[in-house]
Scaffold this motif. Structure first.
Motif, PDB file in Angstrom:
ATOM      1  N   SER A  16       0.828  -1.208   0.000  1.00  0.00           N
ATOM      2  CA  SER A  16       0.000   0.000   0.000  1.00  0.00           C
ATOM      3  C   SER A  16       0.857   1.250   0.000  1.00  0.00           C
ATOM      4  N   ARG A  18       0.078   5.789   0.241  1.00  0.00           N
ATOM      5  CA  ARG A  18      -0.892   6.875   0.263  1.00  0.00           C
ATOM      6  C   ARG A  18      -0.269   8.103  -0.370  1.00  0.00           C
ATOM      7  N   TYR A  80      -6.203  12.978  -0.761  1.00  0.00           N
ATOM      8  CA  TYR A  80      -5.377  11.776  -0.648  1.00  0.00           C
ATOM      9  C   TYR A  80      -5.845  10.699  -1.628  1.00  0.00           C
ATOM     10  N   GLN A  82      -5.444   6.743  -1.300  1.00  0.00           N
ATOM     11  CA  GLN A  82      -4.977   5.541  -0.611  1.00  0.00           C
ATOM     12  C   GLN A  82      -5.002   4.392  -1.603  1.00  0.00           C
TER      13      GLN A  82
END
Length: 123
Positions: A16, A18, A80, A82
């Motif tokens: 992941s 962000r 953002y 994500q």
């Protein structure tokens, strides 16, 4: 509005990241902020967008649906992205862009762009 994208990096598949898109002023009055990406040798493609005025409507490209989430923080004037369950094919330079008015997926409709942040997903 001036935009600054950040948060890219190298991550393994399944990981992941962000991304952040910081605006020089209040995002509430902007209208739409979108994320785009461009891989080497490919055209720039729309990833996701969010309405920054009332409502906060979000839209996603089919290839990121369920993996990426776009959100906004009025206090930080930041949008953002994500990104979860990253795949090697997500490797690209990611850009954020702003426009007034209704949502659009066409990058030509966005006059204001950040400088881009590189996301590399290794297999």
């Amino acid at each position: 509005v001036q935009l600054q994208a950040s948060g890219g990096g190298l991550v393994q598949a399944g990981g992941s990241l962000r991304l952040s898109c910081a605006a020089s002023g209040s995002i509430f009055v902007v209208g739409q902020i979108g994320w785009y990406r461009q891989a080497p040798g490919k055209q720039r493609e729309w990833v996701a967008s969010i309405t920054t005025t009332t409502g906060g409507t979000t839209k996603y490209a089919d290839f990121v649906q369920g993996r990426f989430t776009i959100s906004k923080d009025y206090a930080k004037n930041t949008v953002y992205l994500q990104m979860n369950s990253l795949k090697p094919e997500d490797t690209a330079v990611y850009y954020c862009a702003a426009r007034q008015g209704i949502p659009s997926r066409d990058y030509l409709d966005y006059p204001d762009w950040g400088q881009g942040t590189l996301v590399t997903v290794s297999s």
